[in-house]
Design a protein around this motif. Sequence first.
Motif, PDB file in Angstrom:
ATOM      1  N   THR A  90       0.847  -1.186   0.000  1.00 46.44           N
ATOM      2  CA  THR A  90       0.000   0.000   0.000  1.00 46.44           C
ATOM      3  C   THR A  90       0.883   1.235   0.000  1.00 46.44           C
ATOM      4  O   THR A  90       1.874   1.295   0.741  1.00 46.44           O
ATOM      5  CB  THR A  90      -0.906   0.015   1.249  1.00 46.44           C
ATOM      6  OG1 THR A  90      -1.639  -1.215   1.284  1.00 46.44           O
ATOM      7  CG2 THR A  90      -1.886   1.157   1.208  1.00 46.44           C
ATOM      8  N   ARG A  91       0.520   2.212  -0.838  1.00 48.01           N
ATOM      9  CA  ARG A  91       1.266   3.465  -0.883  1.00 48.01           C
ATOM     10  C   ARG A  91       0.303   4.610  -1.175  1.00 48.01           C
ATOM     11  O   ARG A  91      -0.747   4.409  -1.816  1.00 48.01           O
ATOM     12  CB  ARG A  91       2.354   3.410  -1.931  1.00 48.01           C
ATOM     13  CG  ARG A  91       1.799   3.298  -3.349  1.00 48.01           C
ATOM     14  CD  ARG A  91       2.898   3.444  -4.387  1.00 48.01           C
ATOM     15  NE  ARG A  91       2.401   3.206  -5.706  1.00 48.01           N
ATOM     16  CZ  ARG A  91       1.715   4.079  -6.437  1.00 48.01           C
ATOM     17  NH1 ARG A  91       1.423   5.250  -5.951  1.00 48.01           N
ATOM     18  NH2 ARG A  91       1.302   3.764  -7.646  1.00 48.01           N
ATOM     19  N   PRO A  92       0.630   5.790  -0.714  1.00 48.60           N
ATOM     20  CA  PRO A  92      -0.214   6.946  -1.043  1.00 48.60           C
ATOM     21  C   PRO A  92       0.010   7.356  -2.492  1.00 48.60           C
ATOM     22  O   PRO A  92       1.116   7.229  -3.020  1.00 48.60           O
ATOM     23  CB  PRO A  92       0.270   8.020  -0.068  1.00 48.60           C
ATOM     24  CG  PRO A  92       1.654   7.616   0.299  1.00 48.60           C
ATOM     25  CD  PRO A  92       1.709   6.125   0.182  1.00 48.60           C
ATOM     26  N   ASP A  93      -1.046   7.847  -3.151  1.00 49.41           N
ATOM     27  CA  ASP A  93      -0.901   8.313  -4.539  1.00 49.41           C
ATOM     28  C   ASP A  93      -1.354   9.759  -4.706  1.00 49.41           C
ATOM     29  O   ASP A  93      -1.557  10.221  -5.821  1.00 49.41           O
ATOM     30  CB  ASP A  93      -1.659   7.396  -5.495  1.00 49.41           C
ATOM     31  CG  ASP A  93      -3.161   7.576  -5.438  1.00 49.41           C
ATOM     32  OD1 ASP A  93      -3.663   8.197  -4.491  1.00 49.41           O
ATOM     33  OD2 ASP A  93      -3.829   7.095  -6.363  1.00 49.41           O
ATOM     34  N   GLY A  94      -1.529  10.472  -3.612  1.00 47.75           N
ATOM     35  CA  GLY A  94      -1.979  11.862  -3.691  1.00 47.75           C
ATOM     36  C   GLY A  94      -3.478  12.022  -3.495  1.00 47.75           C
ATOM     37  O   GLY A  94      -3.952  13.074  -3.099  1.00 47.75           O
ATOM     38  N   ARG A  95      -4.255  10.999  -3.783  1.00 43.91           N
ATOM     39  CA  ARG A  95      -5.714  11.041  -3.609  1.00 43.91           C
ATOM     40  C   ARG A  95      -6.171  10.022  -2.582  1.00 43.91           C
ATOM     41  O   ARG A  95      -7.349   9.851  -2.368  1.00 43.91           O
ATOM     42  CB  ARG A  95      -6.400  10.757  -4.937  1.00 43.91           C
ATOM     43  CG  ARG A  95      -6.164  11.801  -6.004  1.00 43.91           C
ATOM     44  CD  ARG A  95      -6.846  11.390  -7.282  1.00 43.91           C
ATOM     45  NE  ARG A  95      -6.281  10.125  -7.737  1.00 43.91           N
ATOM     46  CZ  ARG A  95      -5.753   9.922  -8.914  1.00 43.91           C
ATOM     47  NH1 ARG A  95      -5.736  10.887  -9.791  1.00 43.91           N
ATOM     48  NH2 ARG A  95      -5.261   8.763  -9.247  1.00 43.91           N
ATOM     49  N   GLY A  96      -5.259   9.317  -2.009  1.00 46.78           N
ATOM     50  CA  GLY A  96      -5.590   8.267  -1.054  1.00 46.78           C
ATOM     51  C   GLY A  96      -4.527   7.194  -1.114  1.00 46.78           C
ATOM     52  O   GLY A  96      -3.408   7.428  -1.543  1.00 46.78           O
ATOM     53  N   MET A  97      -4.920   6.028  -0.698  1.00 41.68           N
ATOM     54  CA  MET A  97      -3.974   4.912  -0.667  1.00 41.68           C
ATOM     55  C   MET A  97      -4.266   3.956  -1.824  1.00 41.68           C
ATOM     56  O   MET A  97      -5.426   3.698  -2.136  1.00 41.68           O
ATOM     57  CB  MET A  97      -4.076   4.159   0.661  1.00 41.68           C
ATOM     58  CG  MET A  97      -3.764   5.020   1.880  1.00 41.68           C
ATOM     59  SD  MET A  97      -2.125   5.719   1.857  1.00 41.68           S
ATOM     60  CE  MET A  97      -1.224   4.398   2.594  1.00 41.68           C
ATOM     61  N   VAL A  98      -3.222   3.462  -2.430  1.00 41.87           N
ATOM     62  CA  VAL A  98      -3.339   2.494  -3.518  1.00 41.87           C
ATOM     63  C   VAL A  98      -2.708   1.187  -3.038  1.00 41.87           C
ATOM     64  O   VAL A  98      -1.615   1.187  -2.498  1.00 41.87           O
ATOM     65  CB  VAL A  98      -2.604   2.991  -4.786  1.00 41.87           C
ATOM     66  CG1 VAL A  98      -2.609   1.924  -5.864  1.00 41.87           C
ATOM     67  CG2 VAL A  98      -3.215   4.274  -5.286  1.00 41.87           C
ATOM     68  N   SER A  99      -3.432   0.100  -3.242  1.00 37.29           N
ATOM     69  CA  SER A  99      -2.923  -1.210  -2.848  1.00 37.29           C
ATOM     70  C   SER A  99      -2.658  -2.048  -4.085  1.00 37.29           C
ATOM     71  O   SER A  99      -3.367  -1.945  -5.086  1.00 37.29           O
ATOM     72  CB  SER A  99      -3.932  -1.942  -1.957  1.00 37.29           C
ATOM     73  OG  SER A  99      -4.049  -1.285  -0.730  1.00 37.29           O
ATOM     74  N   LYS A 100      -1.649  -2.863  -3.984  1.00 38.57           N
ATOM     75  CA  LYS A 100      -1.302  -3.764  -5.077  1.00 38.57           C
ATOM     76  C   LYS A 100      -0.980  -5.119  -4.478  1.00 38.57           C
ATOM     77  O   LYS A 100      -0.210  -5.223  -3.529  1.00 38.57           O
ATOM     78  CB  LYS A 100      -0.086  -3.228  -5.835  1.00 38.57           C
ATOM     79  CG  LYS A 100       0.361  -4.108  -6.976  1.00 38.57           C
ATOM     80  CD  LYS A 100       1.544  -3.490  -7.700  1.00 38.57           C
ATOM     81  CE  LYS A 100       1.981  -4.368  -8.845  1.00 38.57           C
ATOM     82  NZ  LYS A 100       3.133  -3.799  -9.540  1.00 38.57           N
TER      83      LYS A 100
END
Length: 125
Positions: A90-100
Amino acid sequence: MVAAGVARQMLVQISYAIGVPEPMGIFVDTYGSAQVTMSDGEIAARVKELFDLRPGIIERDLQLRNPIYSETASYGHMGRENRTAIKTFTRPDGRGMVSKNVQVELFTWEKLDRVDDVKKAFGLV
């Protein structure tokens, strides 16, 4: 080597020098348990022929760039079961958190996928 029947137990030590891709030395000690009619030195020479022991190739073949190390941090990293796991990052992308989710193979060094090659190389087929 043990699973293929070369010896009942075996120590293999590989030494390297910085900047030299090929091992400087390979030492084998079967503790007198060899199941083949070869000296430990002859077994070491055969290991060198059979396996590509350059660090980059070891890294590639054992998939050491994969995120596998939290599992190896406890209970040791040898004698474990080779298995596949799903890792979530999980990492922040500027609009929230993105999970992969990533599927990785753990404890690749425990696989027995070269047993047939070893048996053939040592005449144990």
